[in-house]
Design a protein around this motif. Structure first.
Motif, mmCIF file in Angstrom:
data_model
loop_
_atom_site.group_PDB
_atom_site.id
_atom_site.type_symbol
_atom_site.label_atom_id
_atom_site.label_comp_id
_atom_site.label_asym_id
_atom_site.label_seq_id
_atom_site.Cartn_x
_atom_site.Cartn_y
_atom_site.Cartn_z
ATOM 1 N N MET A 63 0.843 -1.170 0.000
ATOM 2 C CA MET A 63 0.000 0.000 0.000
ATOM 3 C C MET A 63 0.892 1.238 0.000
ATOM 4 O O MET A 63 1.934 1.264 0.630
ATOM 5 C CB MET A 63 -0.888 0.006 1.249
ATOM 6 N N LYS A 64 0.441 2.237 -0.698
ATOM 7 C CA LYS A 64 1.154 3.505 -0.751
ATOM 8 C C LYS A 64 0.160 4.612 -0.411
ATOM 9 O O LYS A 64 -0.967 4.608 -0.897
ATOM 10 C CB LYS A 64 1.721 3.718 -2.152
ATOM 11 N N VAL A 65 0.558 5.547 0.423
ATOM 12 C CA VAL A 65 -0.299 6.656 0.826
ATOM 13 C C VAL A 65 0.294 7.950 0.272
ATOM 14 O O VAL A 65 1.494 8.187 0.396
ATOM 15 C CB VAL A 65 -0.399 6.749 2.370
ATOM 16 N N ASN A 66 -0.551 8.751 -0.366
ATOM 17 C CA ASN A 66 -0.126 10.056 -0.878
ATOM 18 C C ASN A 66 -1.026 11.136 -0.319
ATOM 19 O O ASN A 66 -2.213 10.909 -0.064
ATOM 20 C CB ASN A 66 -0.206 10.112 -2.415
ATOM 21 N N THR A 67 -0.472 12.307 -0.180
ATOM 22 C CA THR A 67 -1.252 13.482 0.206
ATOM 23 C C THR A 67 -1.833 14.095 -1.058
ATOM 24 O O THR A 67 -1.150 14.209 -2.069
ATOM 25 C CB THR A 67 -0.348 14.508 0.916
ATOM 26 N N TYR A 68 -3.109 14.496 -1.001
ATOM 27 C CA TYR A 68 -3.765 15.162 -2.129
ATOM 28 C C TYR A 68 -4.263 16.516 -1.632
ATOM 29 O O TYR A 68 -5.068 16.579 -0.703
ATOM 30 C CB TYR A 68 -4.944 14.335 -2.662
ATOM 31 N N LEU A 69 -3.760 17.585 -2.238
ATOM 32 C CA LEU A 69 -4.117 18.943 -1.838
ATOM 33 C C LEU A 69 -5.112 19.541 -2.815
ATOM 34 O O LEU A 69 -4.935 19.437 -4.022
ATOM 35 C CB LEU A 69 -2.859 19.827 -1.799
ATOM 36 N N ASN A 70 -6.163 20.156 -2.290
ATOM 37 C CA ASN A 70 -7.137 20.871 -3.108
ATOM 38 C C ASN A 70 -6.971 22.362 -2.881
ATOM 39 O O ASN A 70 -6.947 22.819 -1.743
ATOM 40 C CB ASN A 70 -8.563 20.457 -2.734
ATOM 41 N N PHE A 71 -6.858 23.100 -3.967
ATOM 42 C CA PHE A 71 -6.686 24.548 -3.920
ATOM 43 C C PHE A 71 -7.915 25.233 -4.507
ATOM 44 O O PHE A 71 -8.550 24.702 -5.412
ATOM 45 C CB PHE A 71 -5.441 24.960 -4.718
#
Length: 142
Positions: free
Chosen positions: A1-9
């Motif tokens: 499993m890989k976790v990424n941060t997703y930013l909404n602007f």
């Protein structure tokens, strides 16, 4: 499993990525705009408030971490999640804190803590929460 941060602007994703490139050494790996969107949900069907030239999806690296980002409808910033930057010197902690906190909202001013030579928490001018830390060596429990 890989976790990424997703930013909404809220429409300033490109500006934020350029700022992070300049001041943090981020590297943009890819980006696409709403205008480049294909298929039946193409750019002619954008929801109100989204700019055709806004970022539909982007990926950039910050240190050895991949972060994904996009523009979207304005949302309230989340106070319970932070991007934490761990640095190797007080000078680097102070530099990053100063440049990223400018125009934002400080939650904890940069200073010495029992666990860190320097530590500070803030929201930058783009609405992203950050922690900057130059950790002190900690003894591990026996």
């Amino acid at each position: 499993m890989k976790v990424n941060t997703y930013l909404n602007f809220p429409g300033n994703c490109q500006e934020a990525m350029s700022f992070y490139e300049k001041h943090l050494g981020a590297k943009v790996l890819m980006k696409s705009t709403f205008a480049e969107m294909g298929g039946p949900n193409g750019p002619q069907h954008l929801p109100p408030g989204l700019d055709r030239n806004g970022i539909l999806h982007a990926r950039f690296t910050l240190g050895d971490t991949v972060i994904m980002a996009s523009d979207g409808p304005k949302a309230e910033p989340m106070r319970s999640a932070y991007i934490s930057l761990s640095v190797d010197s007080n000078e680097e902690a102070e530099r990053i804190y100063k440049v990223l906190a400018e125009g934002g909202e400080v939650f904890m001013p940069m200073g010495e803590q029992f666990f860190a030579h320097r530590f500070g928490q803030f929201r930058d001018k783009f609405g992203i929460n950050w922690m900057v830390i130059h950790e002190k060596p900690m003894q591990r429990p026996a």
